[in-house]
Design an enzyme around this catalytic site. Structure first.
Site, PDB file in Angstrom:
ATOM      1  N   LYS A  11       0.835  -1.203   0.000  1.00 45.18           N
ATOM      2  CA  LYS A  11       0.000   0.000   0.000  1.00 45.18           C
ATOM      3  C   LYS A  11       0.877   1.264   0.000  1.00 45.18           C
ATOM      4  CE  LYS A  11      -3.918  -2.227   2.363  1.00 45.18           C
ATOM      5  NZ  LYS A  11      -4.742  -2.219   3.611  1.00 45.18           N
ATOM      6  N   TYR A  51     -12.321  -1.629  -3.333  1.00 44.69           N
ATOM      7  CA  TYR A  51     -12.824  -1.818  -1.972  1.00 44.69           C
ATOM      8  C   TYR A  51     -14.354  -1.712  -1.909  1.00 44.69           C
ATOM      9  CZ  TYR A  51      -8.239  -2.048   0.281  1.00 44.69           C
ATOM     10  OH  TYR A  51      -6.982  -2.432   0.703  1.00 44.69           O
ATOM     11  N   PHE A  59     -15.322   3.364   7.621  1.00 45.14           N
ATOM     12  CA  PHE A  59     -13.968   3.781   7.244  1.00 45.14           C
ATOM     13  C   PHE A  59     -13.751   3.820   5.728  1.00 45.14           C
ATOM     14  CE2 PHE A  59     -13.868  -0.829   8.224  1.00 45.14           C
ATOM     15  CZ  PHE A  59     -13.410  -1.338   7.012  1.00 45.14           C
ATOM     16  N   ARG A  87      -1.565 -14.230   4.323  1.00 42.47           N
ATOM     17  CA  ARG A  87      -2.217 -13.497   5.414  1.00 42.47           C
ATOM     18  C   ARG A  87      -1.460 -13.690   6.730  1.00 42.47           C
ATOM     19  NH1 ARG A  87      -6.914 -10.936   4.159  1.00 42.47           N
ATOM     20  NH2 ARG A  87      -7.733 -10.921   6.281  1.00 42.47           N
ATOM     21  N   THR A  93      -5.162  -7.324  10.801  1.00 42.68           N
ATOM     22  CA  THR A  93      -5.453  -5.998  10.233  1.00 42.68           C
ATOM     23  C   THR A  93      -4.930  -4.884  11.145  1.00 42.68           C
ATOM     24  OG1 THR A  93      -7.508  -6.994   9.433  1.00 42.68           O
ATOM     25  CG2 THR A  93      -7.303  -4.596   9.253  1.00 42.68           C
ATOM     26  N   ARG A 104       2.730  -6.362   9.457  1.00 39.90           N
ATOM     27  CA  ARG A 104       1.954  -5.277  10.071  1.00 39.90           C
ATOM     28  C   ARG A 104       2.457  -4.950  11.477  1.00 39.90           C
ATOM     29  NH1 ARG A 104      -3.754  -7.347   7.473  1.00 39.90           N
ATOM     30  NH2 ARG A 104      -3.835  -5.885   5.712  1.00 39.90           N
ATOM     31  N   ASN A 114      -1.814   0.089   7.068  1.00 36.34           N
ATOM     32  CA  ASN A 114      -1.251  -1.185   7.520  1.00 36.34           C
ATOM     33  C   ASN A 114      -0.408  -1.892   6.456  1.00 36.34           C
ATOM     34  OD1 ASN A 114      -3.348  -1.982   5.922  1.00 36.34           O
ATOM     35  ND2 ASN A 114      -4.472  -3.081   7.506  1.00 36.34           N
ATOM     36  N   HIS A 117      -1.941  -5.415   1.600  1.00 29.91           N
ATOM     37  CA  HIS A 117      -3.256  -6.026   1.404  1.00 29.91           C
ATOM     38  C   HIS A 117      -3.068  -7.459   0.943  1.00 29.91           C
ATOM     39  CE1 HIS A 117      -7.236  -6.939  -0.195  1.00 29.91           C
ATOM     40  NE2 HIS A 117      -6.581  -7.467  -1.214  1.00 29.91           N
ATOM     41  N   GLU A 128      -9.715 -10.271  -7.429  1.00 33.57           N
ATOM     42  CA  GLU A 128      -8.720  -9.222  -7.199  1.00 33.57           C
ATOM     43  C   GLU A 128      -7.542  -9.343  -8.166  1.00 33.57           C
ATOM     44  OE1 GLU A 128      -9.757  -8.502  -2.480  1.00 33.57           O
ATOM     45  OE2 GLU A 128      -7.792  -9.308  -3.022  1.00 33.57           O
TER      46      GLU A 128
HETATM   47  P1  ATP Z   1      -6.790  -6.139   3.494  1.00 33.91           P
HETATM   48  O1  ATP Z   1      -8.156  -6.390   2.892  1.00 33.91           O
HETATM   49  O2  ATP Z   1      -6.228  -4.766   3.178  1.00 33.91           O
HETATM   50  O3  ATP Z   1      -5.820  -7.236   3.243  1.00 33.91           O
HETATM   51  P2  ATP Z   1      -7.828  -7.056   5.966  1.00 33.91           P
HETATM   52  O4  ATP Z   1      -8.483  -8.139   5.157  1.00 33.91           O
HETATM   53  O5  ATP Z   1      -6.956  -7.446   7.112  1.00 33.91           O
HETATM   54  O6  ATP Z   1      -6.951  -6.132   5.070  1.00 33.91           O
HETATM   55  P3  ATP Z   1     -10.362  -5.656   5.874  1.00 33.91           P
HETATM   56  O7  ATP Z   1     -11.358  -5.865   6.962  1.00 33.91           O
HETATM   57  O8  ATP Z   1     -10.584  -6.323   4.556  1.00 33.91           O
HETATM   58  O9  ATP Z   1      -8.921  -6.032   6.472  1.00 33.91           O
HETATM   59  O10 ATP Z   1     -10.215  -4.090   5.664  1.00 33.91           O
HETATM   60  C1  ATP Z   1      -9.609  -3.585   4.491  1.00 33.91           C
HETATM   61  C2  ATP Z   1      -8.719  -2.436   4.873  1.00 33.91           C
HETATM   62  O11 ATP Z   1      -9.511  -1.389   5.398  1.00 33.91           O
HETATM   63  C3  ATP Z   1      -7.710  -2.738   5.993  1.00 33.91           C
HETATM   64  O12 ATP Z   1      -6.549  -3.372   5.555  1.00 33.91           O
HETATM   65  C4  ATP Z   1      -7.432  -1.349   6.513  1.00 33.91           C
HETATM   66  O13 ATP Z   1      -6.531  -0.637   5.636  1.00 33.91           O
HETATM   67  C5  ATP Z   1      -8.805  -0.699   6.435  1.00 33.91           C
HETATM   68  N1  ATP Z   1      -9.555  -0.882   7.680  1.00 33.91           N
HETATM   69  C6  ATP Z   1     -10.119  -2.019   8.156  1.00 33.91           C
HETATM   70  N2  ATP Z   1     -10.741  -1.831   9.325  1.00 33.91           N
HETATM   71  C7  ATP Z   1     -10.576  -0.520   9.613  1.00 33.91           C
HETATM   72  C8  ATP Z   1     -10.984   0.327  10.701  1.00 33.91           C
HETATM   73  N3  ATP Z   1     -11.693  -0.156  11.716  1.00 33.91           N
HETATM   74  N4  ATP Z   1     -10.623   1.635  10.654  1.00 33.91           N
HETATM   75  C9  ATP Z   1      -9.915   2.137   9.620  1.00 33.91           C
HETATM   76  N5  ATP Z   1      -9.502   1.392   8.563  1.00 33.91           N
HETATM   77  C10 ATP Z   1      -9.812   0.089   8.558  1.00 33.91           C
HETATM   78 MG    MG Z   2      -9.648  -7.734   3.411  1.00 30.76          MG
END
Ligand code: ATP
Ligand code: MG
Length: 143
Positions: A11, A51, A59, A87, A93, A104, A114, A117, A128
């Protein structure tokens, strides 16, 4: 054991922190193979589309803004159980909840910024990967 493919993104904060090599090193050390890669600066429309699954989340707007603040690197990783393996290397996350030694935990500033992705399931991985790569962009290893 199943050979899988997953979509990975470094990212904007990860690129800004000059972590490209460090992140790739961790993937390669774990036996994941990079079979496609590209750098791009996402437009707002692209980040919104990528997204879209999160569009009802509070968010979402901040996430789209963050993902367009600088260039990213997208790659396809291939390997045994690649989705879960990737992962595990990324960690939770929220970096505060991520295990020591994960990307992370070691490098992320917050639950939003973070660094990386990773796809979360086989079907999302397929979607994706096709978001960033045409079939002809993918280079399976021949040696
Ligand atoms: P990614 O999809 O980026 O691999 P993830 O699967 O661990 O991460 P998701 O729940 O899919 O997490 O959320 C996608 C992205 O949205 C996160 O990686 C983070 O950048 C952002 N995000 C998730 N939860 C929050 C939150 N509570 N507040 C702010 N940003 C968030
Ligand atoms: Mg995700």
């Amino acid at each position: 054991m199943t050979i899988e493919r997953t979509l990975s993104i470094i990212k904007p904060d990860g690129v800004q922190k000059n972590l490209i090599g460090e992140v790739y090193r961790r993937f390669e050390q774990a036996g994941l193979k990079v079979i496609a890669a590209r750098m791009l600066h996402l437009s707002t429309a692209q980040a919104e589309a990528f997204y879209a699954v999160h569009r009802e989340r509070p968010f979402y707007r901040d996430l789209v803004n963050y993902m367009t603040t600088g260039p990213v690197i997208a790659q396809v990783l291939e390997g045994e159980n690649a989705i879960e393996a990737h992962r595990r290397i990324m960690g939770a996350t929220d970096p505060k909840k991520a295990d020591p030694g994960t990307i992370r935990r070691d490098f992320a500033a917050s639950i939003e910024e973070n660094v990386v992705h990773g796809s979360d399931a086989a079907e999302t991985a397929r979607q994706e990967i096709s978001f960033f790569f045409a079939q002809a962009d993918i280079c399976p290893r021949t040696r």
